[in-house]
Design an enzyme around this catalytic site. Sequence first.
Site, short mmCIF file in Angstrom:
data_model
loop_
_atom_site.label_atom_id
_atom_site.label_comp_id
_atom_site.label_asym_id
_atom_site.label_seq_id
_atom_site.Cartn_x
_atom_site.Cartn_y
_atom_site.Cartn_z
N HIS A 47 -14.49 -22.05 -32.19
CA HIS A 47 -13.30 -22.72 -32.72
C HIS A 47 -13.65 -24.09 -33.28
CE1 HIS A 47 -11.01 -20.13 -29.61
NE2 HIS A 47 -11.56 -19.45 -30.57
N CYS B 55 -12.94 -13.70 -50.82
CA CYS B 55 -12.72 -14.99 -50.15
C CYS B 55 -13.70 -15.27 -49.01
CB CYS B 55 -11.28 -15.08 -49.64
SG CYS B 55 -10.86 -13.87 -48.40
C1 PEP Z 1 -14.12 -12.91 -44.07
O1 PEP Z 1 -14.29 -12.12 -43.13
O2 PEP Z 1 -14.86 -12.94 -45.07
C2 PEP Z 1 -13.03 -13.88 -44.04
C3 PEP Z 1 -12.74 -14.61 -45.09
O3 PEP Z 1 -12.35 -14.01 -42.88
P1 PEP Z 1 -12.88 -14.84 -41.61
O4 PEP Z 1 -14.14 -15.56 -42.06
O5 PEP Z 1 -11.78 -15.74 -41.24
O6 PEP Z 1 -13.15 -13.75 -40.63
#
Ligand code: PEP
Length: 746
Positions: A363, A676
């Site tokens: 976190h 993303c």
């Molecule tokens: C991912 O898995 O690429 C993502 C953007 O989500 P997180 O990094 O929050 O798991």
Amino acid sequence: MAPSTESESRKLLGRLRDTMAEDAAGQARLDKITHLTADSMGSEVCSIYLFRDPVTLELCASQGLNAEAVHQTRMKLGEGLVGRVAKSGKLVNTANAPAERGFRYMPETGEEIYSSFLGIPIQRLGEKLGVLVVQSKEAREFSEDEVYALEVVAMVLAEMAELGAFVGEGAALKKRHTQAVLFRGATGQEGTAMGQAWLHEPRVVVTNLVTDDPETERKRLQDAVDQLRVSVDELVAGASGDQDQVDVLEAYRMFANSKGWLKRMEEDIDLGLSAEAAVEKEQSQARARMAQVTDGYLRERLHDLDDLSNRLLRILTGQGKETGAQMPDNPILIARNIGPGELLEYGRSLKGVVLEEGSVGSHAAIVARALAIPLVIHAERVTNEALNGDLVLVDGDQGIVHLRPDDTVVSAFRDKMAMQAKAMERYSVLRDKPCITADNRHVHLHMNAGLMADLPSLESSGAEGVGLFRTELQFLVRNQMPRRMELASLYARVLDAAQDKRVVFRTLDIGSDKVLPYMKPQEEPNPALGWRAIRVALDRPGVMRMQLQALFRAANGRPLSIMFPFIAQYEEYARARAEVDTVMAREKRLGHAVPSKLEIGCMLETPSLAFASDRFFREVEFLSIGGNDLKQFFFAADRENERVRRRYDSLNTSFLTFLENIVKRCEATGTALSFCGEDAGRPVEALCLAAIGIRTLSMRPASIGPVKALLMRYSLTEVRDVIEEAKLRGEQSVRQAVMEYLRDSS
Ligand code: PEP
Ligand code: MG
């Protein structure tokens, strides 16, 4: 006359204290201590070896060995009996030293006439400082009482060293906490920072080490332990339902009530240590054990004991967290570990963070990322070494920390930072320009966010919108579930700040590494493959409903984009969407405004979703590839495991081919597609993603400039050709081919 009696031991410690009080040079003190100790132990020899560098010990003082050997005799860590004691952190007690494993004869010392040998490590809070040795002609093992007494002496020596009592000439007697130290950790968040150390937990300094009045010290210890127990009981009573937290506090309580712990400290006091020195002695020994324990659970428990010792020291010394020290202007926070809430409290005032523990997905790392603060994790022992105000250079890109660096390192680091600043200036010129490539394609660059504090970056980075708003931070940093109205007002402020730019809110993505402090953690063998994200939301729909309502209220008639995390099959999407429909109907019924435009999308993070039916692709309004998770499942390589997380290249041709198939399916069904994951913010990766047809990328705000600058210089058609050719040649990754193309055409 061995100091087997308590009064004898106290007498010796009292004399050591006197040498500390005397106005003498470090060498003179060491000489006197060896003399006093040999005398008190009734042994012919007492020697003190200290480290002159991390792997070399030097004989620094001796009563009994040849005087010419002092500062001449050196041995490597692990070499001879002294080196063995230093390396293992364990004592050696033998009646016949020459027969002992690893014995090495040092002719210059004249030690061949001594048969028995007792070597005790001099260590402080897990740090190895040297070795204390007594030797005698008579072939006998030292008694338990003698060993114990010498351990107490070694502890006092360690504390005296920390307080600077042995500073003198030569590398072995150098002042502590003044040397340059390099820590090789791991990247928690990229970026570079220069600033002054600021210890999250100020170090407790014990200055009164020795006592003549064990009665009073026992009483002080007992009172402090009572106070500690009360405070731990209060903590347990106030604990939330979180089992992990309760377990930790119960372990605290167990230690606080442990008779063995108290008894050992009382024995230390009887031998002449003050109450705080006794606590620190036990703490040091626990740390030494900690270094040898590999079992995660046991290590945690030893950490608990360590925390408890710190609390007890604060009670005894009256040194609270507030030391009155002023936080420097450019603070680099140094901590063993830190919770997300505490880190958020420091906020952007921090220039960098260095942790001894932590993990990429912790976190704290998520918060550091959201705040764009460079973070280095696994910087072992940095809290022991750093002092408030020390110069610190944090290289988050390499996972390296320079503590008290010398001038050449500082100037090289300054150059690096200046180059980065120059590049940022160049990027700022591009801020308001659209990202149009050399072959006239528009690539839309959005930013990832997770805090209200991120929103100003929308303006400063030139992002076209927020492609991913991770909503879990508001859940992670609280001690209880946030209320609907709290969330609604936060989301409304986010939408206000974004004005008419699009914000994609991802519903709560918890589970796996992200465990809410107030939810019962699940014992799962593979949390990343476990009960997480949409799986939790669908099984316990209350939280998702509350969050959806908050989003609707926040939108208050404005357009709204919602994205579901970790969808693995159509049915999960359909059920989540049905929840949205229900909330929408309810909002209408209650007379609340509904969004003028509602877009529902999914994260594509599991390979299975890439093969979902056309129906899914047609129904869903947009998809965003979560490359961080998708890549870990594609290559079966844990994104948090340092050993494997960088093993497979994101530009691996199999992975790119897989992504291309997703692009084709989206094109065929008219589904908007974006990416993303972290790779979207890496310029070369971003260029390749755009070249294979992903024309919306969402990334950290700081990455938008570098990505835009690169993309605007190149033709996606040409890059695509380079990728295709590399694939035809059967290359495993297109990286080399693309890098060569970039070099040749610049
Ligand atoms: C991912 O898995 O690429 C993502 C953007 O989500 P997180 O990094 O929050 O798991
Ligand atoms: Mg993910």
